[in-house]
Write a protein that holds these residues in place. Structure first.
Motif, mmCIF file in Angstrom:
data_model
loop_
_atom_site.group_PDB
_atom_site.id
_atom_site.type_symbol
_atom_site.label_atom_id
_atom_site.label_comp_id
_atom_site.label_asym_id
_atom_site.label_seq_id
_atom_site.Cartn_x
_atom_site.Cartn_y
_atom_site.Cartn_z
ATOM 1 N N LEU A 68 -15.335 41.526 20.459
ATOM 2 C CA LEU A 68 -14.129 42.316 20.189
ATOM 3 C C LEU A 68 -13.688 43.153 21.386
ATOM 4 O O LEU A 68 -12.755 43.952 21.277
ATOM 5 C CB LEU A 68 -14.356 43.228 18.969
ATOM 6 N N ARG A 129 -10.101 45.579 12.131
ATOM 7 C CA ARG A 129 -8.943 45.290 11.269
ATOM 8 C C ARG A 129 -8.094 44.164 11.869
ATOM 9 O O ARG A 129 -7.601 43.297 11.140
ATOM 10 C CB ARG A 129 -8.135 46.548 11.007
ATOM 11 N N GLU A 130 -7.939 44.158 13.185
ATOM 12 C CA GLU A 130 -7.210 43.068 13.852
ATOM 13 C C GLU A 130 -7.954 41.748 13.675
ATOM 14 O O GLU A 130 -7.340 40.704 13.427
ATOM 15 C CB GLU A 130 -7.015 43.375 15.336
ATOM 16 N N TRP A 131 -9.280 41.782 13.803
ATOM 17 C CA TRP A 131 -10.092 40.584 13.610
ATOM 18 C C TRP A 131 -9.911 40.052 12.192
ATOM 19 O O TRP A 131 -9.767 38.843 11.989
ATOM 20 C CB TRP A 131 -11.565 40.900 13.898
ATOM 21 N N CYS A 132 -9.892 40.947 11.220
ATOM 22 C CA CYS A 132 -9.681 40.532 9.828
ATOM 23 C C CYS A 132 -8.320 39.863 9.672
ATOM 24 O O CYS A 132 -8.203 38.821 9.014
ATOM 25 C CB CYS A 132 -9.799 41.726 8.885
ATOM 26 N N GLU A 133 -7.317 40.467 10.245
ATOM 27 C CA GLU A 133 -5.977 39.903 10.144
ATOM 28 C C GLU A 133 -5.925 38.504 10.773
ATOM 29 O O GLU A 133 -5.365 37.570 10.186
ATOM 30 C CB GLU A 133 -4.981 40.835 10.835
ATOM 31 N N LEU A 134 -6.521 38.353 11.943
ATOM 32 C CA LEU A 134 -6.544 37.042 12.614
ATOM 33 C C LEU A 134 -7.302 35.986 11.815
ATOM 34 O O LEU A 134 -7.021 34.793 11.923
ATOM 35 C CB LEU A 134 -7.194 37.172 14.002
ATOM 36 N N ASN A 135 -8.267 36.434 11.023
ATOM 37 C CA ASN A 135 -9.091 35.507 10.239
ATOM 38 C C ASN A 135 -8.686 35.459 8.769
ATOM 39 O O ASN A 135 -9.426 34.933 7.941
ATOM 40 C CB ASN A 135 -10.571 35.895 10.373
ATOM 41 N N SER A 136 -7.507 36.021 8.464
ATOM 42 C CA SER A 136 -6.966 36.018 7.098
ATOM 43 C C SER A 136 -7.948 36.605 6.082
ATOM 44 O O SER A 136 -8.158 36.066 5.003
ATOM 45 C CB SER A 136 -6.565 34.600 6.675
#
Length: 141
Positions: A68, A129-136
């Protein structure tokens, strides 16, 4: 199914405690996090993994700090913003072993340790949170 941000953060910290030896894997369908440690035989760190754990459509590994960009790049961002007079020393520090210990000592001397922890915490939350968004991945709290 949404995952609690606190559970995600706890798993992220578990993975980061011993990079490469600890894993946390999120089931996309149930939001269950499976923990595994090559370092420990304790059951609390070694969930029984499903047979299809390699199926990337159903499971995703929780990233570590490096994945990250929360290691050296974050330190240098902090140095640029909060310790510009020490930036070159910090950059040099992080080209050698034992950098975090030296960095922490510098933060204490400059009386900015709490500021660093706050900076790191906010960056970690933002990155996760960005990682979550990128991974749906849907997150609660």
């Amino acid at each position: 199914m949404p995952i609690s941000f606190q559970d995600l953060l706890l798993s992220f910290e578990f993975v980061g405690n011993s990079v490469g030896q600890h894993q946390a894997i999120l089931c996309r369908r149930t939001s269950k996090i499976y923990w595994h440690s090559d370092f420990s035989d304790l059951d609390e760190f070694n969930d029984e993994l499903p047979d299809d754990i390699e199926d990337e459509a159903n499971y995703v590994a929780i990233p570590d700090k490096r994945e990250l960009g929360l290691g050296k790049p974050l330190v240098l961002d902090f140095a640029r913003e909060c310790l510009p007079d020490d930036f070159d020393d910090i950059r040099w520090m992080f080209s050698k072993r034992g950098a975090y210990k030296k960095f922490r000592a510098l933060l204490i001397r400059r009386n900015v340790l709490d500021r660093w922890y706050d900076f790191e915490s906010k960056a970690t939350e933002r990155a996760l949170r960005e990682w979550c968004e990128l991974n749906s991945i849907s997150v609660t709290d």
